[in-house]
Design an enzyme around this catalytic site. Structure first.
Site, short mmCIF file in Angstrom:
data_model
loop_
_atom_site.label_atom_id
_atom_site.label_comp_id
_atom_site.label_asym_id
_atom_site.label_seq_id
_atom_site.Cartn_x
_atom_site.Cartn_y
_atom_site.Cartn_z
N GLU A 232 -23.64 11.22 11.73
CA GLU A 232 -22.87 11.47 12.87
C GLU A 232 -21.48 10.96 12.81
OE1 GLU A 232 -25.70 9.57 12.20
OE2 GLU A 232 -27.19 10.79 13.19
N SER B 269 0.95 -1.15 0.13
CA SER B 269 -0.17 0.03 -0.05
C SER B 269 0.62 1.27 -0.20
CB SER B 269 -0.83 0.02 1.21
OG SER B 269 -1.66 -1.09 1.19
N HIS C 257 -31.32 12.95 25.21
CA HIS C 257 -32.21 12.05 25.51
C HIS C 257 -31.62 10.78 25.78
CE1 HIS C 257 -34.25 14.93 22.93
NE2 HIS C 257 -35.26 14.49 22.66
N GLY D 5 -6.51 4.87 10.72
CA GLY D 5 -6.06 3.34 10.51
C GLY D 5 -7.43 2.58 10.52
#
Lengths: 642, 642
Positions: free
Chosen positions: B383, B32, B432, B128
């Site tokens: 989120e 990579s 909540h 990672g």
């Protein structure tokens, strides 16, 4: 009178009921519900083939309501049609329109958001945490493909919801697998909770995205019954799954509900009266009666039946594989043993399926994938979609094993929690757990997993099971036995496996309970309780201490929740729990269990600091204060021999 | 000699070092790494303006390595250039080429995956766990926009990695905010870990997707230095952020590494020798010397300075707002108090910024958003992107408050864990929380949050702080005080807020420690320890028990980790911990703390079963065994008065 008129009549009726039932509940989302009025009417009264009297009928078309808060409109239709509710066929009963007033009541099957586990089996999965429905539908679609069923799975998503990344993981997956039996419908009502949705989620942009993903978008007016029916009936062009993008009006039919600030707001009193005034039913009612067609096919006797168990000894299992030498020597990584077991389970039972997130050569689900490519689903690097897809598969009676690194599964904890609410029979296996992984560093280590799954393990599901069963075996033999037990168990279970090789601690004929513990060493001075890799590190410490005249026992506490006989079996008045995950797992459970007993002391050891890369497991264990020397020091301190 | 030749020379040199250092480490991802050789060389030796001697220089261009496993190529370049490493300027030192051999060593700053917290400040975030980098870059880009800096943020992502949904949440966000200072580069080396990547992640499909997302794709050969430079230098057309899609070769320059099965595999012995043989450096070396330009701008003295604290009493804070009545009556939801405090903090300090996920009218971050639109970032229903963006903002000295429902934040636990490894100064607020939410059901309830954050709280960061500080205030006054303390604290902190109104239990002049507890009621028979909503339910129980002659104390244990003086302050030999989240939170921490003390008994109460919808909080609390009657029963049982 036309089909469109008949649908429109039903749509108005459903909107009235959504207004009424949320008014009665004092909470809920009538504005979102009503934006789906015509789509729901077309689907539930006409397009879907399903069995109102038997929602468990496996031949039925399915509906996944990804935007779970819109559920009142579905409840309204289902009650109007007199569909059956209940947690299983034995306690099924017809839902009535009167029942709608019980929405969100503690005794009611009509929960605030969809949940089959509390008695609304028309749905296959608990939804409400957004973005998960298409993945669930993908799982249902895969199962239908495997079973040769021609059913269609419809899934309703919000436009604001389509911002969730999981939606796009799921569309990639639909494209990859050519799942034309899944029909996604985006409900573009233009409003989120706090504001209008972004232009990035407009019908035009959604259509462009869907096309770029290799699927076939169709943009329609979601309040035009003929257009809805046509889009739902469109044959997939060039084998591309069709995605319907429906322009709708949030709060359709009720002016007040169409304003910003009316997300999740029921109308009450005068507001509700005015809404019902606006939602006038045409007079005379339509002379066309709408009702869904029955699905075709015999209903099988039982739901798949028990999972056949592999019965060879573990060493036989490894014969002829590259793990034969390790098995003969009695040393193998638990992930290897897991891979061999999954393969054996696959041979024994065709209900077993597996999923992986591009790490099958590390988790060793690859062994299963190579033997059963038709039951193996490569989900790529998209863990959220993988878990919700597994939940969809489980809803059809398959027994899915979803695999990744324990760390990467953290990405899908929301999806896993939702699967737990569904009581989904999903098996999740996280490899490279704990810090024995060493060199790769914390971004690859599963260390919060036992706290998360342990928290689920602390509550009972509506079926009376633990929310999750957590397994952390220390050797190949126990991994083999526990994987089999996990497959046989009906409920959500999570197993950790290890990267490094560990010696066998059990004989091939050792028998296990799914939830239990094993006394490995008896010792009078102190009992070390451990699991997974740390059982071995504890053994090292025990040897050292023995040479100093300190006699420690050792218990392999391989599961959470703890067994009822845990404290009794462990015995001993002084316990030390040793684990290589952050606190909230085994040590917490033991401390809580022993907490209100007098005369039992429980010390705990978890990493003192965040791990980092180290060339060996030993280096990292020493760094975080968990190597055998650290254990010895702690034991001596506890016993006052420091 | 040309620029291209000079880059190519460096690329070969870097590949050689990546092979050598992973060989020395015995693990790592040279294949990579080498696919990024030319892109890294163009960026780090030429295109980026950055300060090698001061990686904390705020004017520097930044590089986010989303595919963290490719990090050896970055380390190689940074060492070659002699960049400074260290955890802060006081301990900075130049990295040498010799240091590369320490890759993944326990003492080394060169962790297996990027992490500034262990001493590699060239990076802004630990990466990672895949898919998070573009979001981090978005946070850095937002901060640059706010600060009027013209720096560019480069971010390198894998093609397989682009399957992660968060990538697409981040691209939506870049498009929404027009963040042209972020330049995304997809490294399309065609191979994942276990196999080739899907066609859904091919350069062509990625380009189509990027275009559909409203960004500008440029497809290039990632080993052509001129093409790379041109793509990195392209002015954003029509204000659209540019996304570079680079075709590359995994294991560039080394035949063996180019095969499937070589992900994450170092070459050793003969393999390494053969690789170095292939990676021949041109002779003579190029006569063009490459080095990065310095960024412009004065370096400010300190990093933002301390956060100014609002100082009015809480009731003054509420004056003139719709919460004034509630404040005067002494009854307000903690989420309201939080919203008012966030607004006050925003007025006091411009380092405070806020993010929300389309629920700002529920979390009450809306108050801040309306007052400071330029410091408020609506992240929509995504989120994961929100949390990683917050981590990016924090890296620049901003103090971000990221808000959503406690339940929806579960979606971002992987991102939160990575932010913890970064030691990111991020504040996370989940509204909540617990089951007092009632009617909406478990899909909207934060109940696993305390176990997860509690597990992070159990370890120390490299800076010596808890991995997370967890706050669960029970009333408006303590919410106000603790929110201020949380803002002032340098580290990751999580606060739970409540949907329902709760009465004030503290006087306006009560003083708090960030980590601490308060004795609310003294009682000789048993001490109830609680937090959040359950403090009030416990008070009810105590009143009832008092009438029966049982005298219970009550401690508001509002934080995790527990304070060092916790057991001492609580006193009492019989404790009962009551909380409305699943186990693994406060009760576990208390049981663990008391575990090896003799003479302290700790009982715990958490939900016995999964909650469902109920019309009131009381209904749901009774359903899960946590209403005041259940608490009374338990107290009587513990005291043998059942």
């Amino acid at each position: 009178m036309s089909f469109a008129d008949a649908v429109n009549y039903k749509a108005i009726q459903l909107c009235r009921r959504a207004v009424e039932m949320t008014a009665a509940a004092g909470s809920g989302h009538p504005s979102s519900a009503n934006s789906l009025a015509h789509i729901t009417a077309v689907l539930m009264y006409h397009k879907m083939r399903y069995d109102l009297m038997n929602p468990w009928n496996p031949h039925s078309d399915r509906l996944v309501l990804s935007e779970g808060h819109a559920v009142p409109i579905i409840y309204a239709a289902y009650a109007d049609l007199g569909g059956v509710v209940g947690t299983d066929p034995a306690n099924g009963r017809k839902l009535s329109v009167d029942d709608l007033k019980t929405l969100r009541d503690i005794e009611s099957v009509l929960d605030g958001h969809p949940n089959p586990a509390v008695g609304f089996p028309f749905f296959d999965a608990a939804t409400g945490s957004l973005g998960q429905g298409i993945s669930v539908a993908a799982g249902l679609g895969l199962a239908a493909q495997m079973d040769g069923s021609d059913k269609t799975i419809y899934v309703l998503c919000g436009d604001g919801e389509s911002r969730e990344g999981q939606i796009w993981e799921a569309l990639d997956f639909l494209a990859d697998r050519g799942l034309t039996n899944v029909r996604v419908i985006f409900n573009c009502n233009k409003m989120g909770q706090s504001d209008y949705v972004s232009d990035q989620q407009s019908p035009e942009t959604l259509a462009a995205k869907v096309k770029a993903y290799g699927l076939h978008p169709v943009v329609i007016n979601g309040h035009d019954p003929d257009a809805v029916l046509q889009a739902l009936s469109l044959a997939p062009p060039e084998g591309k799954p069709v995605v319907v993008i429906a322009r709708t009006t949030k709060g359709w039919g009720v002016s007040e509900l169409q304003q910003v600030g009316y997300h999740g707001k029921p109308l009450t009193g005068e507001g509700a009266d005015a809404a019902l005034e606006e939602l006038k039913l045409p007079d005379p009612p339509p002379d066309v009666q709408l009702c869904p067609a029955m699905p075709k096919g015999e209903i099988p006797e039982a739901d798949g039946g028990p999972i056949a168990m592999p019965d060879p000894d573990f060493t036989e299992l490894a014969e002829g594989t590259k793990f034969a030498d390790g098995a003969a020597k009695g040393e193998l990584a638990t992930r290897h043993a897991y891979g061999l077991t999954l393969l054996a389970l696959g041979k024994a039972s065709d209900r077993i399926v597996a999923l992986d997130g591009d790490v099958s050569n590390s988790t060793f689900s690859q062994l299963f994938g190579q033997a059963f490519p038709e039951r193996f689903f490569e989900c790529r690097i998209a863990e959220q979609n993988m878990i919700s897809t597994a939940a969809g598969l489980a809803a059809t009676g398959k027994v899915p094993f979803a695999n990744s690194f324990a760390k990467f599964l953290v990405r899908a904890y929301d999806q896993i929690e939702m699967a737990a609410y569904t009581c989904a029979n999903v098996k999740i296996v996280g490899s490279h757990s704990g810090i024995s992984l060493g060199a790769d560093g914390p971004s690859q280590m599963g260390v919060v997993d036992t706290a998360f799954f342990g928290s689920l393990a602390s509550v009972r599901t509506p079926k009376g099971h633990p929310g999750a069963v957590v397994l952390n075996p220390c050797d190949a033999i126990s991994t083999y036995k526990l994987t089999c037990l996990m497959a046989d168990y009906e409920g959500l279970a999570y197993m950790r496996t290890l990267r490094p090789t560990t010696p066998f601690l059990y004989q091939p004929d050792e028998t296990f309970r799914l939830i239990g513990q094993k006394v490995l060493v008896e010792g009078k001075d102190l009992v070390i309780v451990s699991w997974g890799y740390m059982v071995h590190e504890s053994l090292k410490a025990i040897e050292t201490l023995k040479a100093d005249g300190v006699e420690c026992g050792l218990v392999d506490a391989y599961s959470l929740p703890l067994a009822d006989d845990f404290l009794e079996t462990v015995g001993g008045a002084t316990l030390l729990v040793v684990e290589d995950n952050y606190a909230g797992g085994l040590g917490s459970a033991v401390a809580v269990a022993a907490g209100d007993r007098t005369g039992v002391r429980v010390g705990t050891m978890t990493p003192e600091r965040m791990p980092k890369s180290g060339k060996s497991a030993d280096d990292v264990l020493a760094y975080v204060g968990l190597d055998s020397d650290s254990i010895c020091r702690r034991v001596r301190a506890v016993l006052g021999k420091a």
